[in-house]
Each structure stands twice: as C-alpha cells, then as structure tokens.
Write a protein that holds these residues in place. Structure first.
Motif, PDB file in Angstrom:
ATOM      1  N   ARG A  89      -8.227  21.274  49.593  1.00  0.00           N
ATOM      2  CA  ARG A  89      -6.802  21.560  49.487  1.00  0.00           C
ATOM      3  C   ARG A  89      -6.634  22.997  49.017  1.00  0.00           C
ATOM      4  NH1 ARG A  89      -3.235  16.494  47.152  1.00  0.00           N
ATOM      5  NH2 ARG A  89      -3.761  15.010  48.810  1.00  0.00           N
ATOM      6  N   TYR A  90      -5.506  23.578  49.368  1.00  0.00           N
ATOM      7  CA  TYR A  90      -5.288  24.989  49.085  1.00  0.00           C
ATOM      8  C   TYR A  90      -4.118  25.158  48.125  1.00  0.00           C
ATOM      9  CZ  TYR A  90      -8.433  25.361  53.005  1.00  0.00           C
ATOM     10  OH  TYR A  90      -9.534  25.222  53.821  1.00  0.00           O
ATOM     11  N   TYR A 107      -3.640  27.856  36.341  1.00  0.00           N
ATOM     12  CA  TYR A 107      -2.298  27.432  36.737  1.00  0.00           C
ATOM     13  C   TYR A 107      -2.192  27.441  38.255  1.00  0.00           C
ATOM     14  CZ  TYR A 107       2.653  27.217  37.679  1.00  0.00           C
ATOM     15  OH  TYR A 107       3.876  26.841  38.184  1.00  0.00           O
ATOM     16  N   ARG A 108      -1.744  26.330  38.800  1.00  0.00           N
ATOM     17  CA  ARG A 108      -1.511  26.212  40.240  1.00  0.00           C
ATOM     18  C   ARG A 108      -0.010  26.125  40.455  1.00  0.00           C
ATOM     19  NH1 ARG A 108      -6.134  23.987  38.607  1.00  0.00           N
ATOM     20  NH2 ARG A 108      -7.963  24.892  39.659  1.00  0.00           N
ATOM     21  N   LYS A 109       0.525  27.082  41.180  1.00  0.00           N
ATOM     22  CA  LYS A 109       1.968  27.259  41.347  1.00  0.00           C
ATOM     23  C   LYS A 109       2.655  25.941  41.708  1.00  0.00           C
ATOM     24  CE  LYS A 109       5.203  30.272  43.908  1.00  0.00           C
ATOM     25  NZ  LYS A 109       5.272  31.258  45.028  1.00  0.00           N
ATOM     26  N   ILE A 110       3.631  25.582  40.899  1.00  0.00           N
ATOM     27  CA  ILE A 110       4.323  24.306  41.073  1.00  0.00           C
ATOM     28  C   ILE A 110       5.421  24.407  42.121  1.00  0.00           C
ATOM     29  CG2 ILE A 110       5.845  22.655  39.897  1.00  0.00           C
ATOM     30  CD1 ILE A 110       4.159  23.168  37.347  1.00  0.00           C
ATOM     31  N   HIS A 111       6.203  25.482  42.071  1.00  0.00           N
ATOM     32  CA  HIS A 111       7.351  25.620  42.972  1.00  0.00           C
ATOM     33  C   HIS A 111       6.986  26.568  44.113  1.00  0.00           C
ATOM     34  CE1 HIS A 111       9.088  24.603  38.965  1.00  0.00           C
ATOM     35  NE2 HIS A 111       9.735  23.724  39.706  1.00  0.00           N
ATOM     36  N   LEU A 112       6.578  25.997  45.233  1.00  0.00           N
ATOM     37  CA  LEU A 112       6.203  26.802  46.390  1.00  0.00           C
ATOM     38  C   LEU A 112       7.458  27.279  47.121  1.00  0.00           C
ATOM     39  CD1 LEU A 112       3.207  24.681  47.749  1.00  0.00           C
ATOM     40  CD2 LEU A 112       3.171  26.561  46.088  1.00  0.00           C
ATOM     41  N   THR A 120       4.912  26.676  51.762  1.00  0.00           N
ATOM     42  CA  THR A 120       5.058  25.228  51.621  1.00  0.00           C
ATOM     43  C   THR A 120       4.305  24.464  52.704  1.00  0.00           C
ATOM     44  OG1 THR A 120       7.153  25.371  52.842  1.00  0.00           O
ATOM     45  CG2 THR A 120       7.289  25.342  50.439  1.00  0.00           C
ATOM     46  N   GLN A 121       4.049  25.091  53.832  1.00  0.00           N
ATOM     47  CA  GLN A 121       3.321  24.430  54.918  1.00  0.00           C
ATOM     48  C   GLN A 121       1.803  24.462  54.696  1.00  0.00           C
ATOM     49  OE1 GLN A 121       4.508  26.341  58.620  1.00  0.00           O
ATOM     50  NE2 GLN A 121       6.585  26.612  57.856  1.00  0.00           N
TER      51      GLN A 121
END
Length: 262
Positions: A89-90, A107-112, A120-121
């Motif tokens: 997963r990316y 931290y993995r960005k929550i709001h794409l 988002t795709q």
C-alpha cells in the motif's frame, strides 16, 4: 531553539539531483536544532505518474540520506514527506528523526487531497495521530491539506503537542487560505507552528511557498515569499506554557463536544 524551514523546488524528473539539492540545503543549516522539508519534495507532489515507481520503504534513499544528515548535524530533521510503499500500500509519509538519526515519529497523511489531484486515487489515508516527545517539547506532525481539519490539531494537543510541524505542497492561487490556516491552527491551539511549503513548478502547477514560523499568539515570527529559500529563526520553547497561563483559552474547552454527534 533554532529552527530552519527549507522551502524547496523539485528538479523536475530528476530525483537524484533533487536529493543532492536537499542535502546541500540541510548542510547549510549549520546551527539549527530542528530542520523541516516540504511534502513529497523528492519527486514533486504533482508527479502522480511516478508515485508507485518512486515509492520507498522506510530504509530507502530519502530516509537514509536524511538520517545520515541528522546524525552528522546533531539536529532533529522532519524529513518532509515521501511516497511510502508499506506492504503493497502507498502512503504520503513523513518522519521525525532524532539527532542520532533514529525515527522518533511516523505520520501517514490522514486527509488526502482530491481536488485536481490523484492523491486520493493512488494513496491510502493514514489513521494515526503522531506526536513525538523531544528535548524541545512535544512535536505533532501534519501534512498540507490536514490544515483544513482543526480536529486533527486538537487531537495532537490532547496528546500533549505544543508545536506543530507541517510539510506541504500548497499550490497557487490559495495563498490567503494557506496564510490564514497556518496562523489560526497555531492561535486556536496556543502552539507554535512551523511549516515548510514547496516552491517553484511541478507538473505544470505553481506552489505558493510562504513557509512560516508562527508563535502561540498567531504571530508570524519569520516567513518566506514564493521563491526557494530557508526560513530561519529562534523560538522560546517556554512561550507556549506562558501563553496558556496568560490567556487560558484551551482551558475553556467543553469535553462533551468531543463526543457530540451534532
């Protein structure tokens, strides 16, 4: 505490040269205690066709480079973000590295971002709030579009954050929104906010720049224009506690609203 925000432009279609460019910029921050870079600076946020092919794991070239520099300089480095390949997963991932070069926060960005964007795709949103305890205080991590979601910043405050680190690739023409949100997120949470935004062109889009350091009163202490530069300033880490004591805004919160299905 001396901080340096590197407002960087990508070398289009040349990751190796961009890494070299970033390393030179970090090296030039000779006395900084904390250094921060922008969002997906190694290939450029708008380089969607390269996301999967250029994705890295946490021991990839971008993190390896920044880890070595953190250790060499004896400084905390916020790596900015990069596209992470995690078990197929990316993610849009940023790290905080210690002066020993170790990862102290992920931290993995929550709001794409999906407006004129393929983020988002292509990517998976993160699910975890990240706050790291350091010798300079508790540092919370956020990325670009996250600025529009105040609940994330309150969640970081609830985890003890007194400083926000925001890496970004915020584009023109939304300069006013960028400037306002940097200041408001600091002011309403009585925290420092240090942002590193991208500069220049990538994929035909112009980034807005204007990286800044904002104090707990919402005052911009130092900032950039729209060109490449390094924003440097010194902050008083005791100012957060003093602001909260002087004007106890956060003390007026009503906890039931956190659970309210309004």
């Amino acid at each position: 505490m001396k901080v340096a925000s590197i407002q960087l432009a990508v070398v289009e279609n040349d990751k190796e040269k961009t890494l070299e460019k970033a390393a030179i910029a970090v090296e030039s921050c000779s006395d900084a205690d904390l250094i921060i870079l922008p969002e997906i600076w190694n290939i450029g946020f708008m380089s969607f066709d390269r996301y999967v092919g250029e994705a890295e794991e946490l021991d990839g070239p971008t993190v390896t480079l920044m880890s070595g520099l953190a250790k060499k300089k004896g400084a905390y480095i916020h790596t900015g973000s990069f596209v992470e390949n995690r078990n197929g997963r990316y993610y849009n991932t940023s790290l905080l590295l210690s002066p020993e070069g170790a990862i102290v926060a992920e931290y993995r960005k929550i709001h794409l971002f999906g407006y004129n964007s393929r983020e988002t795709q292509l990517l998976t949103p993160g699910t975890e709030v990240a706050v790291a305890k350091t010798v300079f205080g508790n540092l919370g991590l956020a990325t670009c579009f996250d600025l529009r979601f105040p609940e994330l910043f309150r969640a970081m405050v609830d985890k003890g954050a007194d400083m926000f680190l925001v890496c970004s690739a915020w584009p023109f023409p939304r300069l006013e929104a960028w400037s306002m949100l940097n200041r408001v997120r600091a002011l309403e949470n009585q925290c420092y906010l240090i942002s590193a935004n991208s500069a220049g062109l990538n994929g035909g889009s112009q980034f807005v720049g204007h990286s800044m350091v904002v104090d707990p009163w919402g005052t911009v202490l130092a900032g950039a224009g729209d060109q490449e530069m390094i924003v440097r300033t010194e902050i008083d880490t005791q100012a957060v506690a003093e602001a909260r004591d002087t004007f106890p805004g956060l003390a007026g919160r009503r906890d039931f609203l956190n659970k309210c299905a309004c």
